[in-house]
Scaffold this active site. Structure first.
Site, PDB file in Angstrom:
ATOM      1  N   SER A   1      -9.195 -14.111  -9.973  1.00 57.47           N
ATOM      2  CA  SER A   1     -10.351 -14.176 -10.614  1.00 57.47           C
ATOM      3  C   SER A   1     -10.213 -14.331 -12.230  1.00 57.47           C
ATOM      4  CB  SER A   1     -11.351 -13.327 -10.360  1.00 57.47           C
ATOM      5  OG  SER A   1     -11.146 -12.059 -10.901  1.00 57.47           O
TER       6      SER A   1
ATOM      7  N   GLY B   1      -2.889 -11.010  -6.399  1.00 53.20           N
ATOM      8  CA  GLY B   1      -3.974 -10.111  -6.280  1.00 53.20           C
ATOM      9  C   GLY B   1      -5.475 -10.768  -6.422  1.00 53.20           C
ATOM     10  N   CYS B   2      -6.268  -9.923  -5.870  1.00 54.82           N
ATOM     11  CA  CYS B   2      -7.854 -10.589  -5.917  1.00 54.82           C
ATOM     12  C   CYS B   2      -8.396 -10.560  -7.529  1.00 54.82           C
ATOM     13  CB  CYS B   2      -8.562  -9.910  -4.970  1.00 54.82           C
ATOM     14  SG  CYS B   2      -8.769  -7.942  -5.073  1.00 54.82           S
ATOM     15  N   PHE B   3      -8.226  -9.404  -7.963  1.00 53.63           N
ATOM     16  CA  PHE B   3      -8.747  -9.446  -9.424  1.00 53.63           C
ATOM     17  C   PHE B   3      -7.745 -10.436 -10.241  1.00 53.63           C
ATOM     18  CE2 PHE B   3     -10.234  -5.072  -8.272  1.00 53.63           C
ATOM     19  CZ  PHE B   3     -11.482  -5.271  -8.324  1.00 53.63           C
TER      20      PHE B   3
END
Lengths: 334, 334, 334, 334
Positions: free
Chosen positions: B153, B148-150
């Protein structure tokens, strides 16, 4: 206190009108209506109104409307509006209509751009509510056709030229509007990841504001006027900048142009003549129109900026109401 | 040439993958699919591809897919993906799955945040494709769960701390994503006049990326990790900035933190350690992650910035593919 | 009519105050000053005021000021303000000071973050102008220290918790402000092509609003309070959203939180408690604070949104003035 | 490998060129120069290059330049460039000049809009680098005058009409550019709080790109051409949309127009003819030009969209270089 109802209060022009009336000292909102599926407490329909507006937005009840209001802001879409306006007028209410239904006097033209017209009778008596150009007629009007946003910018920007016969009766208008002009319903082009950082033309050759502009411009010029009107949309919320390209009939200097415009609008609070190109942001959220006329390559170019939802819709509607009720024209709008 | 198919090519991650492959020298797109109502010439579905991509986006035909592709980018939504992945694997294709369906190993956790899982078998063998942290496993994977993107990060931003046992196993993540994170379907909140100039929190207390973060963070820390993850959305297209607030276990200086991170990522092209707060715009459109760790008021604060659609989705997927096929990991991504 | 002067009228807080006074029925602007190089007609210095404000912005003349004003809005920067305030007070004027110079009671703390303080005498009597929390003291004040924008959002968002002893005295504040917070002077980071589509943290570990928050929060809690305050800036004009992460001392439900906040602010017009995350845009341009308290992962998270230039500066200053002069607290601010 | 130097590498066109060369397989950057005060590691001058470009940006050393480069991208400002170009040519380097200094053949016109010209000799041999219209001359050029951004959009948008004698030789161009067109130096108008949500016209009657357009348009038409060119700037980073209003000489239909343009550009990768208005965002970041010609109110209106920094500057420069060195014209640009 003038008692004001808004029909079709759940859209962008509705909430802008509501916010203006929160500050208006001589009028108060008494009744708000919308389609059943868009009803609710006003401060839930519009979360920015939280704690500021105690009214509900309700389905329209004509009896309630008649008993509660002196004037109706009719914020319904084109074509729908003319189904309601006759009833409102019959009930003795004054009406300020935001749609195009009562703007275009020539039924043939209206019907070409919209649909068959069902209320020719009231259309005949409707007054075009461009306040600065039609104030005397507005005073006694029962039904105001509140001008379109693009026409407001273009007509204010060219009236001094048209009235004085200074330009050829055919000109080009290149306009850009903010995204609020598209209304509140989500759509592909206005989905943020599509619209953000974007800019595009639309309505090529056939935008429905064109005949409205041509009609009033023609009245101002006392002649047929033909306008190539090309709108664009930019990635900002509010405002319209019209860049208007005209062929002058005689030589005129930049200085003379500014003087002409200043003289023409010398008594107008809401029209300000600049000596430099207007910043669209300067009129965002306000009822002002900023105009800069200039000479370029032998042509006259006029830049005219307004907020599409205020001077181009709800603000001008309040200004019309103020004129109709004989109160200070600027009340609620400064 | 690696032959690549994209299933679910009509969304934002799809077009970002397509654009990357236009520049990839060792792989080429051979087959694009989507739901029937979203099919068409690729350069009409995505007008930015005009003249750049000759493929059609077609309804999925498994025979065609099997004959045309070596690897499939499965860009389907959560819950839908696990209906297709088993068939793709059975057909001998390598699969890089963009959904959450193969990320969470604990079925109970998955089912709490999503729905009953129907493919526990492949889930057991799926490899979490956070390239920098799991490269060896990715090399031989048949099925990649693209992160996932979050989580990308947050995990890149905390891995050096978690692996070295430097922080308490409970921390707070305050993230902001651009509006492309919401996908391509128009909705009220992402209608331009609502989203523009706006900023808000969402998914309070329960965002579905939380368990994914906790699982991988727990593996890195070799302990249970609890994360209070709070996402926000800002009025920009691309990028995620995660501001991560941790309680250090021992004293550490700003300088030591930067050294630790630099050492940890010294061989990584796509993770860059800064000595100042990252500018989100610097990573927009790129596969890079910019990280700045700092000490503030006795806590360790890490700022980690990526592009949500590139390093947070399609770019990392290509990076995974490059690793799986033994080619230069940066191909197509510089 | 209350006669109002603005010193330092050429910045963003100045023009916001001017715009509020254009609508204020009980006060009027009489005198505007700025540094000589920033003087001129008000409607040329701020082109959005064209035709709306007939005043000039002039270099400060103390005699003129004393004869023309009852109250002074002192919009000077930190450190400069305390050079002027004593003279204003000596001249018998009431002063609402926008700088930090009279906010921090502990000289040591002030001097650590700013410079040596030269007006300890007036500092001792200055009243912190957070209207909702300090109204009684404001009524009789001669000198108001108008609160900082970030502190306003954070203190309104935590006061019900701090006053009731419901949270640990150490918490984390993750804030984002719009770009107007940086003031009107062009700089690299705020150059449009750099700031647009950007988002970044700044003031890491040491922002000057931290001690101000800690002082007032400490008074509310009647204990030392430590705040890890981390500001960010986003690509929008106006508004601050503070996401505040607290450790509760006892179990509390979402519902109880909302009730507690509603009860605490039940008589306050400008503080509205929501049951969903605030949209920053809803408070842009207004004097309202929208707060949503929630439970997440065992912590209390409060979202508090204001306009940084209105409730965070000029609007709150007018609210303070209204209280000081015993008029309707909302005048000019609805 | 073609060895490329960039002089004046510290501006927006410089970094865009650098990013293109990071992906170029047949050319590599060998030397970057700037004014001393703007020198430093390339990935510090441009933080988005962190870890991606190992070069320093250095003060210009002619010996170093000569030994390191085959071709020079001269990204200096107008008026400065012609002080350097003669030396570069004398050193045997090929030069692609980004300034206006070698675009305008008529010295009188140049000197009216700029300053006395000091390099008439090389001006005489400079080749105007609008690739699609001048490819044959570019192949053998030693000095390319890389076209201006506005002229690129306008000339590509009108060439099929001018070459075929289909329009009157006087037309109106209404263009909008993104804010990156203003360059990297902070200024009042481009300060984010001023530019954001704004839109305005500038350069009224006298923009310096006008004579450049008129010269090339005149060559295409084989006649004098007069253009009323009016630029505007919008609140977005990248892109130019020119809306061009022409008077046709004969009747032509929408369909015929599209066919004409398709035929004219049928072998061009980077010019795409649409059948609907171009979305500016579709060309942002790319070397493509999207054109839509249409009939409106008896006139021909052409919408032409490019990225001002790519097809309008650095991308076209690379395209020119590719042509000059006989490699695939699209290398690095897809």
């Amino acid at each position: 206190m003038i008692r004001v109802a808004i029909i079709g209060a759940s859209g962008y022009t509705g909430v802008d009108a509501i916010e203006i009336f929160l500050r208006h000292k001589k009028a108060k909102l008494t009744y708000l209506t919308a389609l059943a599926e868009e009803c609710g407490k006003a401060d839930e329909v519009f979360s920015q109104l939280k704690g500021r507006c105690p009214l509900d937005i309700e389905p329209l009840d004509m009896d309630k409307l008649t008993s509660l209001a002196d004037v109706v802001f009719c914020c319904l879409p084109h074509k729908v509006s003319m189904g309601f306006v006759p009833k409102l007028l019959d009930a003795g209410l004054k009406v300020i209509d935001f749609s195009a239904d009562y703007r275009i006097k020539d039924l043939g033209v209206y019907e070409k751009f919209y649909q068959p017209h069902t209320d020719a009778e009231n259309l005949a008596h409707a007054v075009y509510g461009l306040c600065e150009l039609n104030r005397e007629n507005i005073k006694d009007a029962k039904l105001i056709a509140n001008p379109g946003c693009f026409p407001t910018s273009v007509l204010l920007g060219t009236a001094p030229l048209l009235k004085n016969g200074l330009i050829e009766n055919s000109f080009i208008v290149n306009s850009v509007t903010g995204a609020s002009g598209a209304g509140k319903n989500p759509s592909k082009n206005f989905h943020f990841p599509n619209m953000n950082e974007n800019f595009f033309a639309y309505g090529i050759g056939s935008h429905r504001h064109m005949p409205e502009m041509e009609q009033i411009a023609g009245e101002l010029a006392d002649d047929n006027v033909e306008i190539l009107f090309q709108p664009h949309v930019g990635a900002f919320d509010r405002g319209i900048l019209s860049s208007i390209y005209c062929q002058g009939k005689t030589d005129i200097s930049d200085k003379q142009l500014v003087e002409l415009f200043n003289e023409f609008y010398k008594d107008e609070q809401f029209v300000q003549i600049l000596e430099t190109a207007p910043m669209l942001k300067d009129v965002a959220g306000s009822n002002y129109c900023h105009i800069f006329p200039a000479v370029a390559k032998g042509k006259i170019v006029v830049f005219s900026a307004i907020d599409n939802l205020v001077k181009g819709a709800s603000g001008q509607a309040v200004q019309n109401m103020n004129i109709m009720f004989g109160i200070d024209e600027t009340e609620g709008l400064l």
